[in-house]
Write a protein that holds these residues in place. Structure first.
Motif, PDB file in Angstrom:
ATOM      1  N   PHE A  95       0.481  40.038 -45.110  1.00 26.74           N
ATOM      2  CA  PHE A  95       0.574  40.196 -46.560  1.00 26.74           C
ATOM      3  C   PHE A  95      -0.543  41.075 -47.126  1.00 26.74           C
ATOM      4  N   ILE A  96      -1.646  41.205 -46.403  1.00 25.66           N
ATOM      5  CA  ILE A  96      -2.745  42.055 -46.860  1.00 25.66           C
ATOM      6  C   ILE A  96      -2.254  43.488 -47.074  1.00 25.66           C
ATOM      7  N   ARG A  97      -1.274  43.924 -46.299  1.00 21.86           N
ATOM      8  CA  ARG A  97      -0.709  45.269 -46.508  1.00 21.86           C
ATOM      9  C   ARG A  97      -0.101  45.391 -47.901  1.00 21.86           C
ATOM     10  N   VAL A  98       0.510  44.327 -48.390  1.00 21.17           N
ATOM     11  CA  VAL A  98       1.073  44.325 -49.743  1.00 21.17           C
ATOM     12  C   VAL A  98      -0.066  44.468 -50.762  1.00 21.17           C
ATOM     13  N   ILE A  99      -1.157  43.763 -50.536  1.00 19.82           N
ATOM     14  CA  ILE A  99      -2.313  43.858 -51.430  1.00 19.82           C
ATOM     15  C   ILE A  99      -2.873  45.282 -51.416  1.00 19.82           C
ATOM     16  N   HIS A 100      -2.919  45.910 -50.243  1.00 17.23           N
ATOM     17  CA  HIS A 100      -3.378  47.307 -50.172  1.00 17.23           C
ATOM     18  C   HIS A 100      -2.439  48.223 -50.957  1.00 17.23           C
ATOM     19  N   ASP A 101      -1.138  47.972 -50.883  1.00 14.43           N
ATOM     20  CA  ASP A 101      -0.186  48.779 -51.651  1.00 14.43           C
ATOM     21  C   ASP A 101      -0.389  48.581 -53.151  1.00 14.43           C
ATOM     22  N   ILE A 102      -0.692  47.368 -53.572  1.00 16.27           N
ATOM     23  CA  ILE A 102      -0.988  47.104 -54.989  1.00 16.27           C
ATOM     24  C   ILE A 102      -2.231  47.884 -55.402  1.00 16.27           C
ATOM     25  N   LYS A 103      -3.240  47.894 -54.543  1.00 14.19           N
ATOM     26  CA  LYS A 103      -4.471  48.641 -54.817  1.00 14.19           C
ATOM     27  C   LYS A 103      -4.160  50.133 -54.973  1.00 14.19           C
ATOM     28  N   LYS A 104      -3.376  50.688 -54.040  1.00 12.36           N
ATOM     29  CA  LYS A 104      -3.019  52.110 -54.108  1.00 12.36           C
ATOM     30  C   LYS A 104      -2.281  52.428 -55.402  1.00 12.36           C
TER      31      LYS A 104
END
Length: 118
Positions: A87-96
């Motif tokens: 799920f951290i990948r989703v958080i990175h996408d939110i950051k981007k």
């Protein structure tokens, strides 16, 4: 709408502090963190709210709680599960997305979330 995957997912991760708890568990080299470590990093969260979010995230399979009752006081550590790490990948996408469309933050843009000190 109760059967919609998006609605179900938002119900899990859309609660205040949930994403921040997951991100704090991800940050740093230490993969396990104790309650007070998380509380100190998330300074504005109340102990009750943090406890509730940790329990919810554990129930949903994002984190795991390990209890060591061989010590006094009892030591509990939290860490991400495979699902939580994914799920951290989703958080990175939110950051981007935030950096692209909403916020200017050179420090955030140039840092790896795992190494982030913010």
């Amino acid at each position: 709408m109760k059967d919609c995957t998006i609605y179900k997912t938002v119900d899990i991760i859309g609660k205040k502090w949930s994403l921040c708890v997951l991100l704090e568990l991800y940050k740093g080299e230490n993969k396990k963190k104790r309650f007070n470590e998380l509380k100190n990093k998330l300074q504005d969260v109340t102990p009750k709210t943090l406890s509730t979010r940790l329990k919810e995230l554990e129930d949903q399979g994002f984190i795991v709680k390990k209890t060591d009752d061989s010590t006094v006081p009892i030591k509990c550590e939290y860490s991400l599960t495979e699902s939580g790490e994914d799920f951290i990948r989703v958080i990175h996408d939110i950051k981007k997305w935030g950096l692209k469309w909403k916020f200017e933050n050179d420090e955030c843009e140039n840092s790896n979330c795992r190494l982030c000190q913010l």
